[in-house]
Design a protein around this motif. Structure first.
Motif, PDB file in Angstrom:
ATOM      1  N   SER A 154       2.059   0.528   6.547  1.00 41.18           N
ATOM      2  CA  SER A 154       3.409   0.573   6.020  1.00 41.18           C
ATOM      3  C   SER A 154       4.437   0.193   7.095  1.00 41.18           C
ATOM      4  CB  SER A 154       3.649   1.992   5.502  1.00 41.18           C
ATOM      5  OG  SER A 154       4.564   2.001   4.468  1.00 41.18           O
ATOM      6  N   ASN A 155       4.226   0.675   8.310  1.00 43.62           N
ATOM      7  CA  ASN A 155       5.105   0.291   9.421  1.00 43.62           C
ATOM      8  C   ASN A 155       5.170  -1.230   9.564  1.00 43.62           C
ATOM      9  OD1 ASN A 155       4.181   2.885  11.908  1.00 43.62           O
ATOM     10  ND2 ASN A 155       5.311   3.061   9.998  1.00 43.62           N
ATOM     11  N   ARG A 156       4.042  -1.874   9.343  1.00 40.75           N
ATOM     12  CA  ARG A 156       4.005  -3.325   9.563  1.00 40.75           C
ATOM     13  C   ARG A 156       4.628  -4.105   8.409  1.00 40.75           C
ATOM     14  NH1 ARG A 156       0.133  -1.144  12.750  1.00 40.75           N
ATOM     15  NH2 ARG A 156       0.057  -2.018  14.872  1.00 40.75           N
ATOM     16  N   VAL A 157       4.502  -3.597   7.188  1.00 37.23           N
ATOM     17  CA  VAL A 157       5.231  -4.249   6.090  1.00 37.23           C
ATOM     18  C   VAL A 157       6.735  -4.119   6.358  1.00 37.23           C
ATOM     19  CG1 VAL A 157       5.758  -4.179   3.620  1.00 37.23           C
ATOM     20  CG2 VAL A 157       3.388  -3.942   4.400  1.00 37.23           C
ATOM     21  N   ALA A 158       7.151  -2.954   6.818  1.00 37.94           N
ATOM     22  CA  ALA A 158       8.577  -2.759   7.123  1.00 37.94           C
ATOM     23  C   ALA A 158       9.028  -3.675   8.259  1.00 37.94           C
ATOM     24  CB  ALA A 158       8.846  -1.295   7.473  1.00 37.94           C
ATOM     25  N   ALA A 159       8.223  -3.764   9.304  1.00 43.48           N
ATOM     26  CA  ALA A 159       8.591  -4.605  10.448  1.00 43.48           C
ATOM     27  C   ALA A 159       8.643  -6.080  10.062  1.00 43.48           C
ATOM     28  CB  ALA A 159       7.588  -4.399  11.591  1.00 43.48           C
ATOM     29  N   ALA A 160       7.650  -6.501   9.292  1.00 32.54           N
ATOM     30  CA  ALA A 160       7.566  -7.921   8.932  1.00 32.54           C
ATOM     31  C   ALA A 160       8.736  -8.355   8.071  1.00 32.54           C
ATOM     32  CB  ALA A 160       6.244  -8.189   8.193  1.00 32.54           C
ATOM     33  N   THR A 161       9.283  -7.434   7.300  1.00 33.61           N
ATOM     34  CA  THR A 161      10.329  -7.787   6.340  1.00 33.61           C
ATOM     35  C   THR A 161      11.712  -7.276   6.768  1.00 33.61           C
ATOM     36  OG1 THR A 161       9.979  -5.748   5.071  1.00 33.61           O
ATOM     37  CG2 THR A 161       8.655  -7.661   4.447  1.00 33.61           C
TER      38      THR A 161
END
Lengths: 189, 189, 189, 189, 189, 189
Positions: free
Chosen positions: E164-171
């Protein structure tokens, strides 16, 4: 001397000129870090007062031990200025050029007793992963005989050079040439 | 308050008691970092004088900008004490609770103009890889309008908190509880 | 000299004894790394032949440049033995004690032209993140005039010291004391 | 085969041509690393002699164990060339395709006895943080039965591939296609 | 809200509209992460079903403990979105604003019992060096009373937020403003 | 199969038994990750639904491209389970055993066009330093033709395997032996 265009006060206030004079007398040079701070009298005064308290005030740590911490922190941070200036101090205070070079390269390779090894392990870890310091790290210092007051001093010196290394790095501060040759007497047999 | 057994001077010297009184008046509390230094009068005096020079002296950086650097350095070092104390300062000085939280979490996610972004990029890099700072890093600051004097100040603040974070980490310093609630006014719509 | 119990051959085979004699004549000492390999004749012979090819064979890189790479790789790896031994070589070959110390501390702080800077940037990166080397890294070397043959030699020297640093680290190899004092002539004004 | 324009000697000196012939006979291919060195006879000769001493000379480590170290070091360094070439060697020598794949991915996930686990822990650490190796690391090897001579050999192999990985990375060396299919027999039930 | 141009379905399918309604009722807001997924009905449905299973299904871990893991993982990854959203959840569920802030800054500075400390040590290590997890790490969880089923749940929550952290970071996902003020009641005396 | 004692439901619910049957038919095996989730029906159902949406739903990314991302993320995280299972998928889907091996070892060494290189650069960075992703990273994807919807999908797949890698690491999940031999057809000439 540094990569910022910050001219020293001219003329220097009397107390600063006197301070520089005492450096010349005692060290044979005015450390470039002091010249760097000479663009502003209050910054010079508060920095030198704070530095002298950390490095020269009475402490359970010897002056040499404080310089050893300075070198090890500067090694971790790869700070050219401080490795040269405080490496010279370790050589001069210890009379042992091997010690200074070894701490600058990799303190784990130095021939140290348990007290100084624990002290430098703490300084290294506090430099490289400050967020991971825990009670066990303090306990390791107490186990070799350091008091809580000594632990404060170890922390204060290690922390100070984490600051000082970064001022040097940020400004590309270069050390006085004289440091390179100091304390290079014949290495111990 | 800290994990070292270092009792404050008792009674406090008059100047220190007065200093604590001014903190109570102005901030409503005496920051725990000051209480931690209260075991030794000279350490207290030189630390506070140096701190006040770095954080409060006239500068091309606003007081808020210096607190922003404090938070970003403390985020890089994951320093609980300084994130809480200086996070509160950013919220109070900016009137923007979102700014303080975002800088504490990840300054790259904050909504910043180019000046403050460059300032914080420099502070982050100086914290995480001081050995890699080069002329290009200073040039990036000049390109957004910082003078060489300002660059000194950015470096001095960032370096200071690299020190302060480590004193806090080494001693397990805990922040005053009051900081947590400060500046929590309704977030901007 | 090392932390493994590996006695040198006794007597030494004639070729090895002669090799040691030539070291004494030329360097005034037998490098401890060679004494370390003296427990096995074939290891000694193949190591010295390979080393001499890498460091002394005709090349677009000068002998000094190869020693500079040795020091910078050893700095990245914090190898005490090689920093001392090859730091001495840089001081002696360059006649510049400042250069040797600066490369050992942080090559980015050294006063280098673009050729040597590019060479050392490549060596550092190849040491620290070999998996990330790409065509752009080779292109940066070609851009300052290195031929593909030179690039091979830069890679070969940097790679060699990544090996040698680790043999030294694994065995706690300690340098000859004489190195510490070599090339410490008056630093350039 | 590599990203540098370094043509092999043409014609090849007789000894090199014979060496290539022996490779074809024994391995069914001439490893690309050898073709890469073929631009210079002395580099070829000293490299192959040194390599053969490290990997094939009598040792307390089996040939398979040396290949296992090669794979684990190459995994740490993410070296494509060596993972493919020495991964094939592990599969062929062990008859166990699972072992080769697992060591390449993450040796900690492999099903290893204490001897080989200790050996690979040492190789990994020597690769990733050589400056941190200490007596305790050597003691862990002695505790599972390795002699000091064996420890030298573990260090020598691990160090060698730290070199070789970097020559491959610097030159973008690509492995012979044949390696990919070698030793892919039915995995053990 | 995110830096990708992905408009929510319009009109929203009935089940999604109802889901948003329940969020409004229960939380007083629709979390931005859900609005971000609203461009695709199947992605929304499978994500929310999976999330609810991980975070809300019966478990040996309390809801608060799962939120504590979420915050610590997000701290390791410096995820602004999740630190704000799940930091609020920790404050609200625990009634302790200090706990939420401390976990976000550095969980090692929090005042935790051995169960929760072991749980968060595992989550941190699984986040920062997943390849190094071994039986000893699971044993440390069992030693403080976690069952194998609990260990699965700790792993599942920690792993989920690494996603989830990475979906947030990517977007560049930004949190709802309301989170900042939630659970900021007077800190415990 | 995993290091936690979590027995599969017995008997399996009908839908799960049917799912396993379809795996056998289509893949010739039931992936161990699915058997691992079989201790809890709702966890199994929500995980498989979510997985299938991420990996198999219509997308601007091909199935092979999603598997390539899976392998590169798993390489960054050194996840044995996923490297074996998804490495096999890349070999089978691409018909190119070299591609799978090279992505597993170091994707920078693979022979990729600009689209897939940009996609994998993003996945690597999102895995290794998620906090540092910025608009420039998204711009690099748009520059090679990815839509915002595609960027979501790249992020979703990379993020998913950052989760999945950690569930595998936390539980010491071991891959089905059959994967090792899949797609090992003669490598391309």
């Amino acid at each position: 001397m540094i990569a910022l265009d910050l001219a020293p006060l001219d003329p220097l206030p009397e107390d600063m000129a006197a301070y520089f004079g005492r450096c010349e007398d005692k060290l044979g040079l005015v450390p470039n870090v002091l010249k760097a701070y000479a663009f502003d009298a209050e910054k010079f005064r508060t920095f030198t007062a704070f530095y002298n308290e950390v490095m020269l005030a009475p402490s359970g740590l010897s002056k040499l031990e404080r310089e050893m911490i300075a070198v090890v922190v500067s090694s971790a941070n790869r700070c050219h200025y401080c490795l040269v200036a405080h490496g010279a101090a370790v050589r001069v205070l210890s009379g042992d050029p091997v010690l200074g070079e070894t701490l600058a390269a990799n303190y784990r390779a130095a021939d140290l007793g348990p007290r100084q090894r624990a002290m430098l392990d703490f300084a290294w870890r506090l430099t490289c992963e400050p967020h991971a310091i825990e009670e066990a790290d303090r306990a390791a210092l107490r186990a070799v005989g350091f008091s809580d007051r000594d632990i404060w001093d170890i922390a204060a010196v290690a922390a100070f050079f984490n600051m000082s290394n970064r001022v040097a790095a940020a400004t590309h501060m270069r050390p006085n040439k004289d440091y390179y040759g100091q304390g290079r007497g014949a290495p111990p047999g």
